[in-house]
Design an enzyme around this catalytic site. Structure first.
Site, PDB file in Angstrom:
ATOM      1  N   TYR A   1      33.820  10.736 -45.217  1.00  0.00           N
ATOM      2  CA  TYR A   1      33.034  11.236 -44.179  1.00  0.00           C
ATOM      3  C   TYR A   1      32.117  12.500 -44.384  1.00  0.00           C
ATOM      4  CZ  TYR A   1      32.807  13.005 -39.400  1.00  0.00           C
ATOM      5  OH  TYR A   1      32.299  13.354 -38.005  1.00  0.00           O
TER       6      TYR A   1
ATOM      7  N   LYS B   1      33.951   6.898 -38.296  1.00  0.00           N
ATOM      8  CA  LYS B   1      34.552   7.347 -37.295  1.00  0.00           C
ATOM      9  C   LYS B   1      35.716   6.432 -37.076  1.00  0.00           C
ATOM     10  CE  LYS B   1      32.495  11.142 -35.970  1.00  0.00           C
ATOM     11  NZ  LYS B   1      33.150  12.600 -35.719  1.00  0.00           N
TER      12      LYS B   1
END
Length: 578
Positions: free
Chosen positions: A114, A186
């Site tokens: 991420y 996500k």
């Protein structure tokens, strides 16, 4: 303990991730499918039954042994971007191994899969491209939207959709078609942090063109080579996507990600009254920041109805935080929306937002614009505002590095015992202040949370741990609650319930030297608590459509856990004959 192997009275539920997994393939088709592939871990029975002999090495290994080997391979990669690419490749090969490796080394790997490394991968999407993942919709072919989405099933096949138009990606701006990777990332986080089934997710990019000239000039760029569409054509595209997604997957939860400043709040306001949807940049950032704030108010003994807050940076994140705080003040203190908004002072490039800015204000900024009469001298810079307001809380979402100067922080510390300072801009180089400086300038009195991980600072002979306002402690649990309850909408009260559930897990409530928020390693348990709070509120408000939601607390928790996917190998079985 693995939720997928625990016996339960709820094991019959469709999402209960236990028991045999039906596999309609055999031979190479099994190995090439990441949902069913086990690599060297296929049992002897599976090798025989699914015609795998000769296709995998003869020694059968455990998942733990595979994780050990995969981690050695991961560690040998030269830099974080190479590690990110390795993980993406593994996810395409073996879903269970990918998530088990990530779960085993979550704290180490989180910044690789991420932010900030995913931002580098997105910027280099067209150059690193190997195999497509997700759904690519483009504004020049809107008639094909239903056909494109139908490739991923229909009805109950999809629980959770993440969609981005790529205009404002992770602080690096317009990335065009590369935004598919933020949708993918996500969704990976929702799986590892909240057990959302990876086979019931759909990452989507809305390719509206790009205004990033570097991409337009890149001969390898994979997106539309045209300026970013806006206005009516853009709105028609987004509406057609949403309406088609709702037609094909009527109960799916839609998560909007990294839309531009002028579209994010506007679109959320348009769709939110009619469906369960969420914007992480607005609501997720708002929720996690508010949870840290509520913990800090408890430590500093300041009441919510009395708190004065200055927010520096009034884009999607800043106004999202402001709105979430205001909504919570309304819900918890029964003040009006206008009264709640008056406890918050928002600044952006023109300085303090005032009503005379008129059309320069975005719809999200307007509720927080102050009357010009309050500021007759025209001094609306951050230091002047801090001098006048004497805030308890200073939040930074400006991407202006070092904007919280020593003068500003010392001025704040003159008037409140525990200055609450949250420099949240990402990545680290864009932080408004360094925690060690904030600690020094307040003589060790500041309560600090940041947008990226920072080491502890020395305070009065002890270590003060810095909380990270990581949305991933919040949005996966909210999504899990909405998915399992089949919520019609995601209401303000449901979000406040999520915030309170997260704030209740603050280590600082037991020890003021502990961080204001729990660590990401605890996130799976936190997600259970958040989902539980969201589901209970959805039931109370009449928003839950799922039947048979338990009313007993212990049963509800078990009901949630049973439906959370775990990275464990399930025995493969052939589909039952009709």
């Amino acid at each position: 303990m693995s939720t997928s192997t625990k016996p339960s009275k709820f094991s019959h539920l469709p999402r209960a991730a236990s028991g045999p997994l039906e596999c309609p393939h055999e031979g190479m088709s099994v190995i090439h499918n990441p949902t069913f592939n086990k690599g060297s871990a296929f049992t002897e029975e599976e090798r025989k039954y699914f015609k795998l002999h000769g296709l995998v090495p003869p020694n059968t290994q455990t998942l733990e042994e595979q994780v050990h080997r995969a981690y050695e391979q991961y560690s040998s990669r030269g830099d974080d971007l190479a590690k990110n690419t390795f993980m993406a490749s593994m996810k395409m090969q073996n879903e269970v191994l990918y998530f088990k490796l990530l779960q085993t080394h979550l704290k180490e790997m989180f910044s690789v899969i991420y932010t900030p490394t995913e931002g580098d991968a997105i910027q280099n999407y067209s150059r690193l491209f190997r195999r497509p993942e997700g759904c690519f919709l483009n504004i020049n072919d809107q008639d094909a939207i239903e056909e494109c989405l139908s490739n991923f099933g229909r009805g109950e096949d999809v629980d959770y959709i993440v969609v981005s138009d790529g205009e404002e990606i992770l602080g690096i701006g317009d990335q065009g078609v590369g935004a598919i990777l933020i949708s993918v990332a996500k969704l990976a986080i929702t799986t590892i942090c909240a057990g959302i089934h990876p086979s019931r997710q759909l990452p989507v990019v809305l390719d509206c063109g790009t205004d990033n000239q570097k991409l337009l000039d890149d001969e390898l760029y994979l997106g539309l080579r045209q300026p970013r569409a806006r206005g009516k054509e853009y709105d028609r595209f987004v509406n057609k996507f949403v309406n088609t997604a709702r037609k094909l997957f009527p109960k799916a939860y839609i998560h909007f990600e990294d839309f531009g400043l002028h579209n994010a709040k506007r679109l959320l306001d348009e769709f939110r009254p009619h469906m369960a949807c969420f914007n992480d940049d607005i609501q997720g950032t708002g929720c996690v920041t508010l949870a840290a704030l509520m913990a800090a108010l408890h430590v500093s003994d300041v009441k919510l109805q009395d708190v004065r807050i200055v927010i520096f940076g009034s884009g999607s994140a800043g106004t999202g935080i402001a709105q979430q705080i205001a909504d919570t003040i309304v819900t918890e203190t029964h003040k009006s929306k206008d009264e709640a908004a008056k406890q918050i002072w928002c600044l952006d490039k023109p300085g303090l937002l005032v009503k005379s800015l008129g059309d320069q204000l975005t719809p999200a900024q307007k509720p927080f614009a102050r009357s010009d009469d309050e500021w007759p001298d025209g001094e609306r810079d951050l230091l002047s505002v801090v001098k006048r307001v004497k805030p308890h809380v200073l939040i930074g979402t400006s991407t202006k590095p070092n904007a919280f100067t020593e003068d500003i922080i010392r001025e704040m510390a003159k008037h409140v015992h525990n200055p609450i300072v949250f420099p949240l801009s990402n990545p680290t180089r864009l932080h408004e202040a360094q925690p060690k400086d904030l600690n020094e300038w307040t003589d060790g009195r500041a309560l600090i949370a940041t947008g990226s991980p920072f080491p502890p600072v020395d305070r009065n002979g002890a270590k003060y741990e810095i909380a990270e306002c990581n949305n991933s402690t919040c949005f996966p649990g909210i999504g899990l609650g909405a998915v399992l309850s089949r919520a019609r909408v995601l209401s303000d009260k449901m979000l406040v319930a999520a915030v309170k559930a997260l704030a209740a897990r603050s280590p600082a409530l037991q020890d003021p030297n502990k961080p204001l928020l729990p660590d990401v390693e605890e996130v799976r348990e936190i997600s259970v608590n958040i989902a539980k709070a969201v589901i209970k509120t959805a039931v109370e408000e009449g928003h839950a459509q799922e039947e048979g939601i338990p009313t007993d607390d212990d049963d509800l928790e078990e009901w949630i856990r049973v439906q959370m996917w775990d990275p464990v190998y399930r025995p493969l079985s052939k589909p039952k004959q009709e």
